[in-house]
Design a protein around this motif. Structure first.
Motif, PDB file in Angstrom:
ATOM      1  N   PRO A   8     -36.099 -18.259 -10.869  1.00 21.87           N
ATOM      2  CA  PRO A   8     -36.369 -16.842 -10.623  1.00 21.87           C
ATOM      3  C   PRO A   8     -35.919 -15.941 -11.769  1.00 21.87           C
ATOM      4  O   PRO A   8     -36.348 -14.803 -11.853  1.00 21.87           O
ATOM      5  N   GLU A   9     -35.070 -16.437 -12.659  1.00 25.23           N
ATOM      6  CA  GLU A   9     -34.532 -15.578 -13.715  1.00 25.23           C
ATOM      7  C   GLU A   9     -35.269 -15.745 -15.043  1.00 25.23           C
ATOM      8  O   GLU A   9     -34.842 -15.193 -16.061  1.00 25.23           O
ATOM      9  N   HIS A  10     -36.353 -16.538 -15.060  1.00 31.80           N
ATOM     10  CA  HIS A  10     -37.171 -16.726 -16.274  1.00 31.80           C
ATOM     11  C   HIS A  10     -36.322 -17.159 -17.467  1.00 31.80           C
ATOM     12  O   HIS A  10     -36.336 -16.532 -18.525  1.00 31.80           O
ATOM     13  N   LEU A  11     -35.576 -18.230 -17.294  1.00 37.00           N
ATOM     14  CA  LEU A  11     -34.695 -18.705 -18.365  1.00 37.00           C
ATOM     15  C   LEU A  11     -35.471 -19.521 -19.388  1.00 37.00           C
ATOM     16  O   LEU A  11     -36.528 -20.083 -19.069  1.00 37.00           O
ATOM     17  N   PRO A  12     -34.954 -19.626 -20.610  1.00 39.30           N
ATOM     18  CA  PRO A  12     -35.567 -20.530 -21.586  1.00 39.30           C
ATOM     19  C   PRO A  12     -35.553 -21.956 -21.021  1.00 39.30           C
ATOM     20  O   PRO A  12     -34.741 -22.268 -20.134  1.00 39.30           O
ATOM     21  N   SER A  13     -36.421 -22.851 -21.547  1.00 38.27           N
ATOM     22  CA  SER A  13     -36.489 -24.199 -20.977  1.00 38.27           C
ATOM     23  C   SER A  13     -35.146 -24.927 -21.118  1.00 38.27           C
ATOM     24  O   SER A  13     -34.770 -25.719 -20.266  1.00 38.27           O
ATOM     25  N   GLU A  14     -34.428 -24.660 -22.210  1.00 38.04           N
ATOM     26  CA  GLU A  14     -33.086 -25.244 -22.339  1.00 38.04           C
ATOM     27  C   GLU A  14     -32.084 -24.125 -22.595  1.00 38.04           C
ATOM     28  O   GLU A  14     -31.691 -23.886 -23.735  1.00 38.04           O
ATOM     29  N   PRO A  15     -31.652 -23.432 -21.549  1.00 32.21           N
ATOM     30  CA  PRO A  15     -30.750 -22.295 -21.776  1.00 32.21           C
ATOM     31  C   PRO A  15     -29.447 -22.728 -22.431  1.00 32.21           C
ATOM     32  O   PRO A  15     -28.941 -23.817 -22.157  1.00 32.21           O
ATOM     33  N   GLY A  16     -28.922 -21.874 -23.306  1.00 33.81           N
ATOM     34  CA  GLY A  16     -27.651 -22.162 -23.973  1.00 33.81           C
ATOM     35  C   GLY A  16     -26.475 -21.998 -23.021  1.00 33.81           C
ATOM     36  O   GLY A  16     -26.624 -21.478 -21.905  1.00 33.81           O
ATOM     37  N   PHE A  17     -25.306 -22.440 -23.485  1.00 36.41           N
ATOM     38  CA  PHE A  17     -24.100 -22.460 -22.641  1.00 36.41           C
ATOM     39  C   PHE A  17     -23.828 -21.080 -22.018  1.00 36.41           C
ATOM     40  O   PHE A  17     -23.646 -20.948 -20.810  1.00 36.41           O
ATOM     41  N   ASP A  18     -23.859 -20.054 -22.873  1.00 32.33           N
ATOM     42  CA  ASP A  18     -23.505 -18.713 -22.381  1.00 32.33           C
ATOM     43  C   ASP A  18     -24.552 -18.185 -21.412  1.00 32.33           C
ATOM     44  O   ASP A  18     -24.227 -17.502 -20.432  1.00 32.33           O
ATOM     45  N   THR A  19     -25.840 -18.504 -21.670  1.00 29.66           N
ATOM     46  CA  THR A  19     -26.925 -18.049 -20.784  1.00 29.66           C
ATOM     47  C   THR A  19     -26.796 -18.709 -19.414  1.00 29.66           C
ATOM     48  O   THR A  19     -26.997 -18.062 -18.379  1.00 29.66           O
ATOM     49  N   ILE A  20     -26.429 -19.998 -19.409  1.00 37.49           N
ATOM     50  CA  ILE A  20     -26.207 -20.695 -18.123  1.00 37.49           C
ATOM     51  C   ILE A  20     -25.133 -19.960 -17.330  1.00 37.49           C
ATOM     52  O   ILE A  20     -25.283 -19.695 -16.137  1.00 37.49           O
ATOM     53  N   CYS A  21     -24.032 -19.609 -18.017  1.00 37.81           N
ATOM     54  CA  CYS A  21     -22.923 -18.930 -17.319  1.00 37.81           C
ATOM     55  C   CYS A  21     -23.388 -17.611 -16.712  1.00 37.81           C
ATOM     56  O   CYS A  21     -22.953 -17.235 -15.625  1.00 37.81           O
ATOM     57  N   GLN A  22     -24.278 -16.886 -17.397  1.00 45.14           N
ATOM     58  CA  GLN A  22     -24.675 -15.556 -16.896  1.00 45.14           C
ATOM     59  C   GLN A  22     -25.789 -15.625 -15.859  1.00 45.14           C
ATOM     60  O   GLN A  22     -25.866 -14.753 -14.993  1.00 45.14           O
ATOM     61  N   HIS A  23     -26.695 -16.619 -15.945  1.00 44.04           N
ATOM     62  CA  HIS A  23     -27.916 -16.528 -15.129  1.00 44.04           C
ATOM     63  C   HIS A  23     -28.280 -17.738 -14.275  1.00 44.04           C
ATOM     64  O   HIS A  23     -28.908 -17.554 -13.228  1.00 44.04           O
ATOM     65  N   LEU A  24     -27.999 -18.956 -14.718  1.00 39.48           N
ATOM     66  CA  LEU A  24     -28.582 -20.114 -14.013  1.00 39.48           C
ATOM     67  C   LEU A  24     -28.171 -20.150 -12.539  1.00 39.48           C
ATOM     68  O   LEU A  24     -27.031 -19.838 -12.203  1.00 39.48           O
TER      69      LEU A  24
END
Ligand SMILES: Cc1ncc(COP(=O)(O)O)c(C=O)c1O
Length: 394
Positions: A8-24
């Protein structure tokens, strides 16, 4: 809990460490657009019909039923931690020891044998003694030589239990080589990654079967929760670890899960700061005339420095040092003279902590005194000044 099958958050196919913490794992529109997720402080979840209840566990139709099995707030943090550790699934527990006992229980049966590092976290050692009554024997291997571990393996060994680095002395057994040796004999490898966190070490990528954490430490990060987590890739272990969670019942409260989500938001920047501050403090101590030795794996003087640098992407905040005067009194008097460092167990929080104890001693060896410090998020120079004034009192 497994990874979410939608994004639902339209993440990149391989989100980076910090992006995972904020959105996954988060679906903000599903909770009214709130930037922070709700706390599902529920024991039970209700169903629209008997058929929906009967169908609840069908593949693809999994939904929440009872918080001892799974909870939506906890599922958010589980999906983040599974992704950070490059695992397929993660289950949260009510404490790090809940995670330790579940991971070990998931891999053993009556009459099995465990091989463990010798300087393992002491309550984990106590747990191994505790299960002796079920016919489970444990052999402890001092040092980091693969040949010593191989010599300890028996035909009935089912678990190799590691911490690398260990939380006292900073022992760094070589993870990939030990996984290879263990797997050649059908032995599963469990690693307690509380010290490094996935920010600095991803043991599943090095071959471990299960990774666990005292999430009380860096995942929480603010000394305000007690939690554990077990992560893996294998589907059979997923089911076994979940069974331990449901039946032994060391379940995480949803509010603590929510605090952990909040803690994870700042994990990368906290780990960077812990690393930099701990290194400054360790270097100061290693040059101090009253200090015998500093056991920080990033310092070349550490006996396992080379292995540590090969397998870690960075180093954290917890390490020990010994004084030239090898007495209990000297170690107590330095810790008692500290003003900014507080005296207390645990680590991984915002505040610096110190303890004088015999962390290095492997029973039945002679007691060796040391000071263990966790370097928190205070201004590093203030911490150095505090240690300086305490050491001057010797
Ligand atoms: C290395 C390590 N593993 C596991 C634990 C157990 O975690 P908890 O206190 O959250 O049960 C601790 C606690 O200090 C620890 O230091």
């Amino acid at each position: 809990m497994t990874k979410p099958d939608y994004d639902p958050e339209h993440l990149p196919s391989e989100p980076g460490f910090d992006t995972i913490c904020q959105h996954l794992g988060e679906d903000r529109q599903a909770w009214g657009g709130g930037a922070a997720p709700p706390i599902y402080q529920n024991s039970t979840f209700c169903f629209p019909s008997c058929q929906a209840f009967e169908d609840r566990l069908r593949p693809g139709n999994q939904r929440f039923e009872y918080t001892r099995g799974a909870n939506p707030t906890t599922a958010i943090v589980e999906s983040k931690i599974a992704a950070l550790e490059k695992g397929e699934w993660a289950w949260c527990f009510g404490s790090g020891m809940g995670a330790v006992s579940a991971a070990v229980n998931a891999c053993i049966k009556t009459g099995d044998h465990i091989v463990s590092i010798a300087r393992v976290y002491y309550p984990t050692r106590q747990f191994f003694s505790h299960i002796k009554r079920f016919g489970i024997e444990t052999t402890y291997v001092p040092g980091v030589d693969v040949a010593d571990f191989e010599a300890a393996f028996k035909p009935n060994t089912s678990v190799l239990y590691l911490e690398s680095p260990s939380s006292g002395f900073g022992d760094c057994p070589p993870i990939a080589a030990l996984c290879e040796a263990a797997h050649a004999r059908g032995i599963r490898v469990i690693l307690d990654n509380s010290w490094a966190t996935p920010y600095f070490l991803r043991p599943l990528e090095l071959g471990c079967d299960l990774v666990l954490h005292s999430a009380t430490k860096f995942f929480g990060g603010h000394s305000d929760l007690v939690a554990g987590v077990v992560i893996g890739r294998d589907a059979e272990l997923d089911a076994k670890v979940h069974t331990e969670l449901r039946l032994i019942g060391s379940v995480l409260d949803p509010f603590a899960a929510w605090l952990m989500i909040r803690g994870l938001r700042t994990l990368p920047i906290r780990m960077e700061q812990h690393q930099a501050s701990a290194l400054s403090v360790a270097k100061f101590l290693s040059e101090h005339p009253q200090v015998e030795r500093v056991y920080h794996p990033a310092l070349p003087a550490h006996p396992h420095h080379e292995i540590a640098m090969q397998q870690l992407h960075g180093t954290s905040s917890l390490f020990c040092f010994t004084l030239k005067e090898q007495t209990k009194q000297a170690h107590y008097s330095v810790v008692d003279a500290l003003k900014l460092f507080h005296i207390g167990v645990s680590w991984g929080g915002h505040e610096s902590l110190a303890l004088a104890a015999d962390f290095f001693s492997i029973p039945p060896e002679e007691t060796q005194w040391c000071i263990r410090i966790h370097v928190g998020l205070e201004t590093p120079n203030d911490l150095i000044e505090d240690l300086k004034q305490a050491l001057e009192k010797l």
